[in-house]
Design a protein around this motif. Sequence first.
Motif, PDB file in Angstrom:
ATOM      1  N   LYS A   1      25.452  35.073  16.001  1.00  0.00           N
ATOM      2  CA  LYS A   1      25.496  36.496  16.328  1.00  0.00           C
ATOM      3  C   LYS A   1      24.136  37.147  16.088  1.00  0.00           C
ATOM      4  CE  LYS A   1      30.408  37.053  15.181  1.00  0.00           C
ATOM      5  NZ  LYS A   1      31.395  37.767  14.333  1.00  0.00           N
ATOM      6  N   GLY A   2      23.827  38.109  16.927  1.00  0.00           N
ATOM      7  CA  GLY A   2      22.632  38.918  16.732  1.00  0.00           C
ATOM      8  C   GLY A   2      21.333  38.188  16.962  1.00  0.00           C
ATOM      9  N   VAL A   3      21.338  37.187  17.859  1.00  0.00           N
ATOM     10  CA  VAL A   3      20.111  36.455  18.173  1.00  0.00           C
ATOM     11  C   VAL A   3      19.301  37.244  19.205  1.00  0.00           C
ATOM     12  CG1 VAL A   3      19.134  34.358  19.181  1.00  0.00           C
ATOM     13  CG2 VAL A   3      21.104  34.195  17.645  1.00  0.00           C
ATOM     14  N   ASP A   4      18.118  37.681  18.818  1.00  0.00           N
ATOM     15  CA  ASP A   4      17.185  38.343  19.733  1.00  0.00           C
ATOM     16  C   ASP A   4      15.851  37.616  19.677  1.00  0.00           C
ATOM     17  OD1 ASP A   4      18.890  40.444  20.639  1.00  0.00           O
ATOM     18  OD2 ASP A   4      18.552  41.506  18.756  1.00  0.00           O
ATOM     19  N   GLU A   5      15.087  37.710  20.757  1.00  0.00           N
ATOM     20  CA  GLU A   5      13.836  36.957  20.839  1.00  0.00           C
ATOM     21  C   GLU A   5      12.710  37.822  21.359  1.00  0.00           C
ATOM     22  OE1 GLU A   5      12.141  32.805  22.866  1.00  0.00           O
ATOM     23  OE2 GLU A   5      13.824  33.867  23.791  1.00  0.00           O
ATOM     24  N   ILE A   6      11.536  37.666  20.785  1.00  0.00           N
ATOM     25  CA  ILE A   6      10.324  38.202  21.377  1.00  0.00           C
ATOM     26  C   ILE A   6       9.401  37.023  21.690  1.00  0.00           C
ATOM     27  CG2 ILE A   6      10.512  40.402  20.166  1.00  0.00           C
ATOM     28  CD1 ILE A   6       8.205  39.544  18.374  1.00  0.00           C
ATOM     29  N   LYS A   7       8.550  37.203  22.685  1.00  0.00           N
ATOM     30  CA  LYS A   7       7.642  36.146  23.111  1.00  0.00           C
ATOM     31  C   LYS A   7       6.209  36.660  23.031  1.00  0.00           C
ATOM     32  CE  LYS A   7      11.030  34.014  26.231  1.00  0.00           C
ATOM     33  NZ  LYS A   7      11.336  33.556  27.618  1.00  0.00           N
ATOM     34  N   ILE A   8       5.355  35.871  22.399  1.00  0.00           N
ATOM     35  CA  ILE A   8       3.959  36.254  22.205  1.00  0.00           C
ATOM     36  C   ILE A   8       3.061  35.140  22.726  1.00  0.00           C
ATOM     37  CG2 ILE A   8       2.160  36.745  20.499  1.00  0.00           C
ATOM     38  CD1 ILE A   8       4.340  37.873  18.665  1.00  0.00           C
ATOM     39  N   THR A   9       2.148  35.494  23.615  1.00  0.00           N
ATOM     40  CA  THR A   9       1.132  34.551  24.089  1.00  0.00           C
ATOM     41  C   THR A   9      -0.233  35.054  23.646  1.00  0.00           C
ATOM     42  OG1 THR A   9       2.432  33.902  26.030  1.00  0.00           O
ATOM     43  CG2 THR A   9       0.071  33.447  26.093  1.00  0.00           C
ATOM     44  N   VAL A  10      -0.991  34.191  22.977  1.00  0.00           N
ATOM     45  CA  VAL A  10      -2.348  34.540  22.566  1.00  0.00           C
ATOM     46  C   VAL A  10      -3.311  33.994  23.614  1.00  0.00           C
ATOM     47  CG1 VAL A  10      -4.060  34.464  20.735  1.00  0.00           C
ATOM     48  CG2 VAL A  10      -1.628  34.343  20.158  1.00  0.00           C
ATOM     49  N   ASN A  11      -4.100  34.887  24.181  1.00  0.00           N
ATOM     50  CA  ASN A  11      -5.035  34.500  25.224  1.00  0.00           C
ATOM     51  C   ASN A  11      -6.345  33.975  24.633  1.00  0.00           C
ATOM     52  OD1 ASN A  11      -3.258  35.432  27.364  1.00  0.00           O
ATOM     53  ND2 ASN A  11      -3.751  37.499  26.643  1.00  0.00           N
ATOM     54  N   MET A  12      -7.163  33.367  25.462  1.00  0.00           N
ATOM     55  CA  MET A  12      -8.392  32.726  24.992  1.00  0.00           C
ATOM     56  C   MET A  12      -9.380  33.724  24.391  1.00  0.00           C
ATOM     57  SD  MET A  12      -8.890  29.901  28.025  1.00  0.00           S
ATOM     58  CE  MET A  12     -10.427  29.283  27.331  1.00  0.00           C
ATOM     59  N   ASP A  13      -9.276  35.002  24.801  1.00  0.00           N
ATOM     60  CA  ASP A  13     -10.175  36.022  24.253  1.00  0.00           C
ATOM     61  C   ASP A  13      -9.562  36.736  23.047  1.00  0.00           C
ATOM     62  OD1 ASP A  13      -8.192  37.505  25.446  1.00  0.00           O
ATOM     63  OD2 ASP A  13      -9.518  38.667  26.746  1.00  0.00           O
ATOM     64  N   ASP A  14      -8.488  36.156  22.472  1.00  0.00           N
ATOM     65  CA  ASP A  14      -7.781  36.694  21.302  1.00  0.00           C
ATOM     66  C   ASP A  14      -6.873  37.882  21.631  1.00  0.00           C
ATOM     67  OD1 ASP A  14      -9.074  34.763  19.867  1.00  0.00           O
ATOM     68  OD2 ASP A  14     -10.138  36.130  18.518  1.00  0.00           O
ATOM     69  N   SER A  15      -6.804  38.282  22.885  1.00  0.00           N
ATOM     70  CA  SER A  15      -5.866  39.343  23.255  1.00  0.00           C
ATOM     71  C   SER A  15      -4.450  38.775  23.277  1.00  0.00           C
ATOM     72  CB  SER A  15      -6.219  39.930  24.619  1.00  0.00           C
ATOM     73  OG  SER A  15      -6.100  38.945  25.641  1.00  0.00           O
ATOM     74  N   ILE A  16      -3.474  39.674  23.253  1.00  0.00           N
ATOM     75  CA  ILE A  16      -2.066  39.292  23.131  1.00  0.00           C
ATOM     76  C   ILE A  16      -1.279  39.780  24.333  1.00  0.00           C
ATOM     77  CG2 ILE A  16       0.043  39.536  21.764  1.00  0.00           C
ATOM     78  CD1 ILE A  16      -2.003  38.011  20.217  1.00  0.00           C
TER      79      ILE A  16
END
Length: 279
Positions: free
Chosen positions: A70-85
């Motif tokens: 129950k209550g499973v939520d997800e966020i997705k984060i990709t770190v780019n080569m220039d350190d931006s997100i």
Amino acid sequence: MKNKKIGGIISILLVCILGIFIFETKDHVQASKNSNNPLPIPAPVIMVPGTNGDVDRFDSLVDSLRQSEKGVDEIKITVNMDDSITSSGHFTKDTKRPIIAIAFEDGSDPSLPKQSRWFQKALEYAEKYYTFNTYDYLGYSNGGLIITGYLENEQKSNDPSLYHLITLGSPYNDTSWDYNDNSSTFTKPKAESDLLKYYLKNKKNIPKNITVYNIAGNVDNQNSDNTVPLTSVLAGRLIYGDSEKYKEITVEEQADHGSLIENPKTLQLIKEYLFESVK
């Protein structure tokens, strides 16, 4: 009259474009609302894929977890080569099982040290919006090496603390048989690869008060998951063997490297070690 019709069409198009923009950026807007007042969340499970994997690599696993948890939520984060997100998704006060999938624009093998540094950047980013003191970690393939490099070389004193660690098919002693025995048991490497030497160098920096589950695949008792030799995975004990708790598990059905995440036994182990432990 003709100009009015053209003006009306342009207005409709602008409204449609604005609507699409709002829809596409909805998750980012909702996340950014928390930037000045981070939302406290339970300890998240952070999942990191292997070579060139993206943030969607764990989608089937997360879907399976949602069927029983129950209550499973997800966020997705990709770190780019220039350190931006680049990110998507959000947690709410009703989130009970937060999952953070982290991946990297450059997920190639030669960039493993950079990926450990980028992982630290992803942690900092998540902490802008959410407050958590500890986290659990699932590292698939090179994902297990990324957390190892982070703990040894990149962890900052104010970062959240790792609690449970699962590494899944991680090639601690590389994938070549030049370094690994065709054996189901492990005492010492046939030879130490440059990769293993790199992670042995600063293993003293890894916190000892963690629980580590090192999972390997063994297809048809061939002492390999068809990509990573069994003894390469088990070489993880040279790095994590003196942790507070260290356990090795071998799976044999659906145990080829690409299927380890979807393996039914793996799913059960993830539930047991990362979800049931916090109920």
